[in-house]
Design a protein around this motif. Structure first.
Motif, PDB file in Angstrom:
ATOM      1  N   VAL A  33       0.849  -1.199   0.000  1.00 31.25           N
ATOM      2  CA  VAL A  33       0.000   0.000   0.000  1.00 31.25           C
ATOM      3  C   VAL A  33       0.881   1.245   0.000  1.00 31.25           C
ATOM      4  CG1 VAL A  33      -1.742   1.277   1.292  1.00 31.25           C
ATOM      5  CG2 VAL A  33      -1.851  -1.200   1.197  1.00 31.25           C
ATOM      6  N   LYS A  34       0.597   2.142  -0.935  1.00 29.77           N
ATOM      7  CA  LYS A  34       1.414   3.346  -1.092  1.00 29.77           C
ATOM      8  C   LYS A  34       0.978   4.496  -0.174  1.00 29.77           C
ATOM      9  CE  LYS A  34       3.787   1.947  -4.794  1.00 29.77           C
ATOM     10  NZ  LYS A  34       4.402   0.710  -4.365  1.00 29.77           N
ATOM     11  N   ASN A  35      -0.310   4.578   0.148  1.00 30.55           N
ATOM     12  CA  ASN A  35      -0.829   5.765   0.848  1.00 30.55           C
ATOM     13  C   ASN A  35      -1.068   5.554   2.345  1.00 30.55           C
ATOM     14  OD1 ASN A  35      -2.942   4.055   0.686  1.00 30.55           O
ATOM     15  ND2 ASN A  35      -4.281   5.404  -0.477  1.00 30.55           N
ATOM     16  N   ASN A  36      -0.444   4.540   2.924  1.00 25.31           N
ATOM     17  CA  ASN A  36      -0.538   4.277   4.364  1.00 25.31           C
ATOM     18  C   ASN A  36      -1.950   3.996   4.871  1.00 25.31           C
ATOM     19  OD1 ASN A  36       2.195   4.395   4.784  1.00 25.31           O
ATOM     20  ND2 ASN A  36       2.181   6.590   5.224  1.00 25.31           N
ATOM     21  N   GLU A  37      -2.854   3.555   3.995  1.00 22.21           N
ATOM     22  CA  GLU A  37      -4.191   3.171   4.455  1.00 22.21           C
ATOM     23  C   GLU A  37      -4.073   1.926   5.330  1.00 22.21           C
ATOM     24  OE1 GLU A  37      -7.709   4.044   1.502  1.00 22.21           O
ATOM     25  OE2 GLU A  37      -6.076   3.040   0.461  1.00 22.21           O
ATOM     26  N   LEU A  38      -4.905   1.858   6.354  1.00 19.93           N
ATOM     27  CA  LEU A  38      -4.893   0.703   7.247  1.00 19.93           C
ATOM     28  C   LEU A  38      -5.725  -0.439   6.682  1.00 19.93           C
ATOM     29  CD1 LEU A  38      -5.270   2.404  10.744  1.00 19.93           C
ATOM     30  CD2 LEU A  38      -3.211   1.416   9.729  1.00 19.93           C
ATOM     31  N   TYR A  39      -5.226  -1.640   6.878  1.00 18.72           N
ATOM     32  CA  TYR A  39      -5.901  -2.862   6.436  1.00 18.72           C
ATOM     33  C   TYR A  39      -5.971  -3.838   7.590  1.00 18.72           C
ATOM     34  CZ  TYR A  39      -5.664  -1.844   1.414  1.00 18.72           C
ATOM     35  OH  TYR A  39      -5.849  -1.303   0.168  1.00 18.72           O
ATOM     36  N   TYR A  40      -7.032  -4.628   7.588  1.00 16.58           N
ATOM     37  CA  TYR A  40      -7.087  -5.796   8.460  1.00 16.58           C
ATOM     38  C   TYR A  40      -6.367  -6.913   7.700  1.00 16.58           C
ATOM     39  CZ  TYR A  40     -10.901  -3.474  10.961  1.00 16.58           C
ATOM     40  OH  TYR A  40     -11.663  -2.589  11.680  1.00 16.58           O
ATOM     41  N   THR A  41      -5.442  -7.572   8.353  1.00  8.29           N
ATOM     42  CA  THR A  41      -4.828  -8.768   7.782  1.00  8.29           C
ATOM     43  C   THR A  41      -5.578  -9.941   8.404  1.00  8.29           C
ATOM     44  OG1 THR A  41      -2.698  -7.662   7.619  1.00  8.29           O
ATOM     45  CG2 THR A  41      -2.703 -10.071   7.472  1.00  8.29           C
ATOM     46  N   LEU A  42      -6.284 -10.684   7.566  1.00 12.25           N
ATOM     47  CA  LEU A  42      -7.124 -11.783   8.037  1.00 12.25           C
ATOM     48  C   LEU A  42      -6.511 -13.122   7.644  1.00 12.25           C
ATOM     49  CD1 LEU A  42     -10.617 -10.420   6.890  1.00 12.25           C
ATOM     50  CD2 LEU A  42      -9.446 -10.021   9.069  1.00 12.25           C
ATOM     51  N   GLN A  43      -6.468 -14.033   8.589  1.00  7.30           N
ATOM     52  CA  GLN A  43      -6.020 -15.393   8.317  1.00  7.30           C
ATOM     53  C   GLN A  43      -7.220 -16.321   8.426  1.00  7.30           C
ATOM     54  OE1 GLN A  43      -2.881 -16.826   7.450  1.00  7.30           O
ATOM     55  NE2 GLN A  43      -4.372 -18.417   7.040  1.00  7.30           N
ATOM     56  N   PRO A  44      -7.648 -16.914   7.300  1.00  8.78           N
ATOM     57  CA  PRO A  44      -8.765 -17.862   7.379  1.00  8.78           C
ATOM     58  C   PRO A  44      -8.455 -18.973   8.384  1.00  8.78           C
ATOM     59  CG  PRO A  44      -8.300 -17.299   5.100  1.00  8.78           C
ATOM     60  CD  PRO A  44      -7.178 -16.730   5.931  1.00  8.78           C
ATOM     61  N   LEU A  45      -9.415 -19.275   9.223  1.00  8.62           N
ATOM     62  CA  LEU A  45      -9.212 -20.239  10.300  1.00  8.62           C
ATOM     63  C   LEU A  45      -9.055 -21.663   9.781  1.00  8.62           C
ATOM     64  CD1 LEU A  45      -9.078 -19.325  13.216  1.00  8.62           C
ATOM     65  CD2 LEU A  45     -11.413 -20.110  13.525  1.00  8.62           C
ATOM     66  N   THR A  70      -3.998 -15.468   2.825  1.00  5.22           N
ATOM     67  CA  THR A  70      -4.160 -14.328   3.710  1.00  5.22           C
ATOM     68  C   THR A  70      -5.049 -13.333   2.979  1.00  5.22           C
ATOM     69  OG1 THR A  70      -1.977 -14.652   4.677  1.00  5.22           O
ATOM     70  CG2 THR A  70      -2.946 -12.473   4.929  1.00  5.22           C
ATOM     71  N   ILE A  71      -5.962 -12.705   3.711  1.00  3.83           N
ATOM     72  CA  ILE A  71      -6.892 -11.746   3.110  1.00  3.83           C
ATOM     73  C   ILE A  71      -6.599 -10.375   3.698  1.00  3.83           C
ATOM     74  CG2 ILE A  71      -9.322 -11.123   2.844  1.00  3.83           C
ATOM     75  CD1 ILE A  71      -9.952 -14.157   3.318  1.00  3.83           C
ATOM     76  N   TYR A  72      -6.555  -9.374   2.841  1.00  4.39           N
ATOM     77  CA  TYR A  72      -6.368  -7.994   3.281  1.00  4.39           C
ATOM     78  C   TYR A  72      -7.646  -7.232   2.991  1.00  4.39           C
ATOM     79  CZ  TYR A  72      -1.437  -9.228   3.392  1.00  4.39           C
ATOM     80  OH  TYR A  72      -0.234  -9.817   3.681  1.00  4.39           O
ATOM     81  N   VAL A  73      -8.187  -6.567   4.007  1.00  5.36           N
ATOM     82  CA  VAL A  73      -9.409  -5.782   3.857  1.00  5.36           C
ATOM     83  C   VAL A  73      -9.151  -4.387   4.409  1.00  5.36           C
ATOM     84  CG1 VAL A  73     -11.859  -5.593   4.446  1.00  5.36           C
ATOM     85  CG2 VAL A  73     -10.814  -7.851   4.183  1.00  5.36           C
ATOM     86  N   LYS A  74      -9.437  -3.393   3.584  1.00  7.34           N
ATOM     87  CA  LYS A  74      -9.273  -2.010   4.031  1.00  7.34           C
ATOM     88  C   LYS A  74     -10.135  -1.767   5.256  1.00  7.34           C
ATOM     89  CE  LYS A  74      -8.638   0.636  -0.043  1.00  7.34           C
ATOM     90  NZ  LYS A  74      -9.087   1.716  -0.909  1.00  7.34           N
ATOM     91  N   VAL A  75      -9.567  -1.095   6.251  1.00 10.67           N
ATOM     92  CA  VAL A  75     -10.330  -0.748   7.446  1.00 10.67           C
ATOM     93  C   VAL A  75     -11.466   0.190   7.050  1.00 10.67           C
ATOM     94  CG1 VAL A  75     -10.246   0.510   9.630  1.00 10.67           C
ATOM     95  CG2 VAL A  75      -8.456  -1.143   9.079  1.00 10.67           C
ATOM     96  N   GLU A  76     -11.149   1.194   6.270  1.00  7.14           N
ATOM     97  CA  GLU A  76     -12.167   2.136   5.788  1.00  7.14           C
ATOM     98  C   GLU A  76     -12.686   1.629   4.450  1.00  7.14           C
ATOM     99  OE1 GLU A  76     -13.394   4.845   7.321  1.00  7.14           O
ATOM    100  OE2 GLU A  76     -12.107   4.427   9.039  1.00  7.14           O
ATOM    101  N   ASN A  77     -13.714   0.789   4.501  1.00  3.26           N
ATOM    102  CA  ASN A  77     -14.252   0.252   3.263  1.00  3.26           C
ATOM    103  C   ASN A  77     -15.756   0.125   3.374  1.00  3.26           C
ATOM    104  OD1 ASN A  77     -15.337  -2.650   2.699  1.00  3.26           O
ATOM    105  ND2 ASN A  77     -14.016  -2.873   4.492  1.00  3.26           N
ATOM    106  N   ASP A  78     -16.417   0.265   2.239  1.00  4.61           N
ATOM    107  CA  ASP A  78     -17.873   0.100   2.234  1.00  4.61           C
ATOM    108  C   ASP A  78     -18.292  -0.941   1.204  1.00  4.61           C
ATOM    109  OD1 ASP A  78     -17.301   1.516  -0.037  1.00  4.61           O
ATOM    110  OD2 ASP A  78     -18.627   3.198   0.404  1.00  4.61           O
ATOM    111  N   ARG A  79     -17.326  -1.712   0.706  1.00  6.55           N
ATOM    112  CA  ARG A  79     -17.639  -2.714  -0.308  1.00  6.55           C
ATOM    113  C   ARG A  79     -17.653  -4.131   0.237  1.00  6.55           C
ATOM    114  NH1 ARG A  79     -13.299  -1.868  -4.430  1.00  6.55           N
ATOM    115  NH2 ARG A  79     -13.550  -4.104  -4.403  1.00  6.55           N
TER     116      ARG A  79
END
Length: 167
Positions: free
Chosen positions: A40-52, A58-67
């Motif tokens: 990520v270039k703009n320092n946006e925060l992401y949740y790093t998710l590990q499927p159980l 590994t899944i990355y999801v933007k903290v600020e997301n509406d999709r």
């Protein structure tokens, strides 16, 4: 570190590191990290998710997301409540293929356990109806039944602290 960061989708929904969450149709995941990944270039925060139950990805999801839909897993009480109320959940199954495909896709993406159960009940009822006629379930319904069944089972396995093979 346990930083509390609300999602853009729901100001009350807060996830912390080590929380168990359900990510759309990605299933149950553990929040491993809340940070700005290297890609990520703009320092946006992401949740790093590990499927159980799928250690491969590994899944990355933007903290600020509406999709994307992300929610906490249900509690043991909620799990019990869904089981107690199974007969009250109406089966979801449209006779029109296109409508059914759209409804199933929306239900899977919703992360709504009630809708998942409704979907599974509808597909199982259709499968039983077809079996009575000596027919098989169509491929799309079979695939959706496997997918939603895995989502439901994996959430219950996580809630009840079981291995997936045990459930």
């Amino acid at each position: 570190p346990h930083r509390r960061i609300p999602t853009a989708k729901d100001g009350e929904q807060v996830f912390e590191i080590n929380d168990l969450v359900v990510y759309e149709n990605g299933g149950v995941c553990r929040v491993e990290e809340i940070a700005s990944p290297d890609f990520v270039k703009n320092n946006e925060l992401y949740y790093t998710l590990q499927p159980l139950f799928d250690k491969a990805g590994t899944i990355y999801v933007k903290v600020e997301n509406d999709r994307h839909v992300l929610r906490h897993i249900i509690s043991k009480d909620e799990a019990s409540g869904y089981l107690d109320g199974l007969e009250d959940i109406e089966p979801m199954y449209s006779k029109d293929d296109k409508t059914r495909d759209r409804e199933f896709k929306e239900a899977l993406k919703s992360c709504d356990l009630r809708r998942w159960i409704s979907m599974l009940k509808g597909i199982l009822a259709e499968r039983n109806r077809r079996l009575d006629q000596g027919k098989k379930l169509n491929i799309g319904d079979e695939r959706n039944m496997q997918k939603v069944g895995k989502l439901i089972i994996s959430e219950y396995a996580a809630v009840l602290d079981m291995k997936l093979e045990d459930s």
